[in-house]
Design an enzyme around this catalytic site. Sequence first.
Site, PDB file in Angstrom:
ATOM      1  N   HIS A  91       0.755  -1.157   0.102  1.00 12.70           N
ATOM      2  CA  HIS A  91      -0.067   0.160  -0.089  1.00 12.70           C
ATOM      3  C   HIS A  91       0.871   1.179   0.006  1.00 12.70           C
ATOM      4  O   HIS A  91       0.388   2.307  -0.310  1.00 12.70           O
ATOM      5  CB  HIS A  91      -0.941   0.041   1.208  1.00 12.70           C
ATOM      6  CG  HIS A  91      -0.339   0.385   2.463  1.00 12.70           C
ATOM      7  ND1 HIS A  91      -0.060  -0.626   3.369  1.00 12.70           N
ATOM      8  CD2 HIS A  91      -0.173   1.441   3.101  1.00 12.70           C
ATOM      9  CE1 HIS A  91       0.329  -0.075   4.659  1.00 12.70           C
ATOM     10  NE2 HIS A  91       0.519   1.236   4.275  1.00 12.70           N
ATOM     11  N   ASP A 121       0.165  -7.573   1.592  1.00 13.33           N
ATOM     12  CA  ASP A 121       0.468  -6.102   1.742  1.00 13.33           C
ATOM     13  C   ASP A 121       2.342  -6.009   1.535  1.00 13.33           C
ATOM     14  O   ASP A 121       2.595  -5.285   2.293  1.00 13.33           O
ATOM     15  CB  ASP A 121      -0.145  -5.402   2.955  1.00 13.33           C
ATOM     16  CG  ASP A 121       0.101  -3.949   3.027  1.00 13.33           C
ATOM     17  OD1 ASP A 121       0.211  -3.322   1.775  1.00 13.33           O
ATOM     18  OD2 ASP A 121       0.237  -3.398   3.991  1.00 13.33           O
ATOM     19  N   SER A 194       4.829   2.456   8.042  1.00 12.47           N
ATOM     20  CA  SER A 194       4.511   1.120   7.179  1.00 12.47           C
ATOM     21  C   SER A 194       5.777   0.822   6.233  1.00 12.47           C
ATOM     22  O   SER A 194       6.562   1.546   5.521  1.00 12.47           O
ATOM     23  CB  SER A 194       3.380   1.664   5.924  1.00 12.47           C
ATOM     24  OG  SER A 194       2.108   2.037   6.716  1.00 12.47           O
TER      25      SER A 194
END
Length: 825
Positions: A91, A121, A194
């Site tokens: 993402h 992901d 992230s």
Amino acid sequence: MRLSFKSLKWLTALALMLSVFVMPFGNSAFAAVATGDDIVPKVVEQASPSVVAIIGRPAEGERSSSSNRFNLAHGTGVIVRADGLIMTNAHVVKDMGSMIVVTSTGKTYNGKMTHIDEESDLALVKIDASGLPAATFAAPSDIRAGETVVAIGTPISFALRNSVTVGIVSGIERAVQSKYKLIQTDAAINPGNSGGALVNLKGQVVGINSMKFVEYGVDNLGFAIPVETVQYVLKHFLEYGKVMRPYLGLELEESWEAVVGLPTEESLKVAYVDSDSPAAKAGVKQDDVLVKLGSVPLNTLVDYNEALKTYLPGQSVQLTVKSEDKEKTFTIVLGEDKSAPASQKSKDDSDDLFDTDKGKTKIGDSKNGWSMKYPPGLVSNAGYNEENSVTFVDAKGEFLIFIEVEDNGEDLSQAALLRRISEEASDATVLEKRFVESAKAPYAKISGKVSDKGGYFQSRAYQKEGKAYLVSLYIYPSENSISSTKVNSFIDLLDSFTLSFDSKDASLKDLTKSKASQTITTEYGLTMELPEGWDKDVYGDGLSFSDDDKRSFNVSVTSASSGDRLNDWVERDVEKFKTAFVESYREIGEKKETTIAGVPAMEVRYGWTMGKDWENMRVLYLIKDKYKYQFAFNYPKQEKAADTEAWITSIVSALQIDKDLMNEALGFIQDEDEITDPDATRLYKNKTYKYSVRLPEEWQTYRFNFKEDSPMASYSFIGGSFDIIADDDSTLEEVLKDEEESHKKSSEADADYKYTVSDETLFGEEGKLITVKYSANKVSYENKEYYFAKNGITYSITLRINDAVKTELNVERLKRAFESLSFTE
């Protein structure tokens, strides 16, 4: 669009959003004490060189524009190979353009996404480098709840790269919004973390942090993708170029306990079986219950997905199910899940486009012919191309400039210009108001104070060739008064506005060419980009859109029944279209196989006319995640084929379907065509006017005045209708006299208007039939009007049908409807 200072609240909020904000990190104080003062620094020193920051241009949001130079995305990555291979979150980089990777030493590289897997992901990024410090992975079996861990990443802002937070492993084998098991930690994981590393006290990576699975605003609750999944995905990326997931062709339902997170011994239920899938061929049916995959019991979807990770497409697996209270074991040869692309390139690899406005010192509009200075801190917002207006705010949130162009058709007087800008200051204290004739381009000016805290405004109105140019400056109130030097610099920016645009000036950015786009996200996991100028239809269902060129785009979503095949669905639709139009009034293209959002799809082109203009429609069909998606594109027949191809391709190429984005409340949506009986009818009764009629269920019903037992009722289908008027005040003779006079006048006024009158016995009563044949606007139709009186009521019944839909089915339906009429005393 009008800019009064009462309406500046949203603009103030916009500017504040662009200013720096602070979010608490909330790391565990206990963990820091438990590890001592010397251990964590050593861990950071060992692991940090393997952690990189990633920055780039983000995907453009709804009605957004790349003109915002400060609209950047950032995240984190972990070096997994010395030659520049970096693991991060999918993402983070999925839609990132102009990617830059910054190492812990501050060296920068152009980055390129080489592999992506949205299910886990995870994604791989490559930079042109060698001799990099690759991370060391922990053994999956060594990860324990309660052990101290360190999160390294780039939270909140790129200026905070390689930030460190400390916590513990709060839990393992968590199933939160993920296909696979996750590690839970109380080490602070904030936006930008992230893709960063979660490491143990040996400096080994135990997981890749992911904000995708974090609820914003929840303290000390973060998640990381465990090293077992990371290594599984990395191995597949390097060996196969993608994650080679096995495919059974099942949609499964968890028990209530599993959904809410309670321990459960209930197995998974089969909600849907994809036609022609390995499971379907083996004999697995809807409502079967999965017991085991191999030797692994299956109680949750995460159990199921984790079990499938140990297999490859083409391998055989033993699937044990309970069907009708009997346990069966099937040997199934696994297929391959091809719903995700094998690889996907970064949006662009050019460092020059990292700042899309690099080298631009002026900004303006070639269409309306104005320009001004473009300082580095200026950010443009609001859809200029739609309203001929634009708002500029500076990145620090100190001021805004608003520009609007009005086409008045003629020049205004000086007094009219002053009155016009006075409207902008209706709630302000005016300090200056005059017309400035000495300027190169004369203008009306008004300035003053808009708050007790020192807010300042100045508005100007220029004009040229019948257009008025309204330019307003607003300086936000500040606790510390803004220096006169700074105020003068803002006014100097206002002074730079000029009624000219030099198209040869390479330093001048043209707003006219900054096309705004719309990102539409639906409850069905469907995301789409619509071109500028497209809007939702006011009377549509939320999935209908159109532009000013008579083009439209409609999306329909229904559930696919188990065993429903794409080809069968398309054939049903084609046959339904054939029964709706006479052959000479319709066209049907050949079925064409294609791919949409990585899913096999079919395309059919339709054309039809009612006798005047032809309508064209291209329909795309696909089935994914037990839902059927139908995309219908309507366009005028006279439109050039290349133009049609261009706008449809632009929409289709951007379509994405993500199961994770579906509304959790989304359930079964019946495709009515699957269960519709074309011969089914419905009985309608009118007690007041003493009749009943049986009509096809598919016909639409309109009740005049929205009252039951109305004297008028209309039932319609495409190209035709069945209308009843009951009159208990007029005699049959009176009604017939009026109707025949009306038809006679129409016939005398237009030689093509043909009608005949004949005597008929209708439902046991003497009556009349008036048959009309005419072509209105080249649309030919036939009316059969029946008039008779029964039980003191005069009835007028009209059967209308256009020549284009005068199929055998429609003619028979009208006949049966009329013959079904019955009357009560």
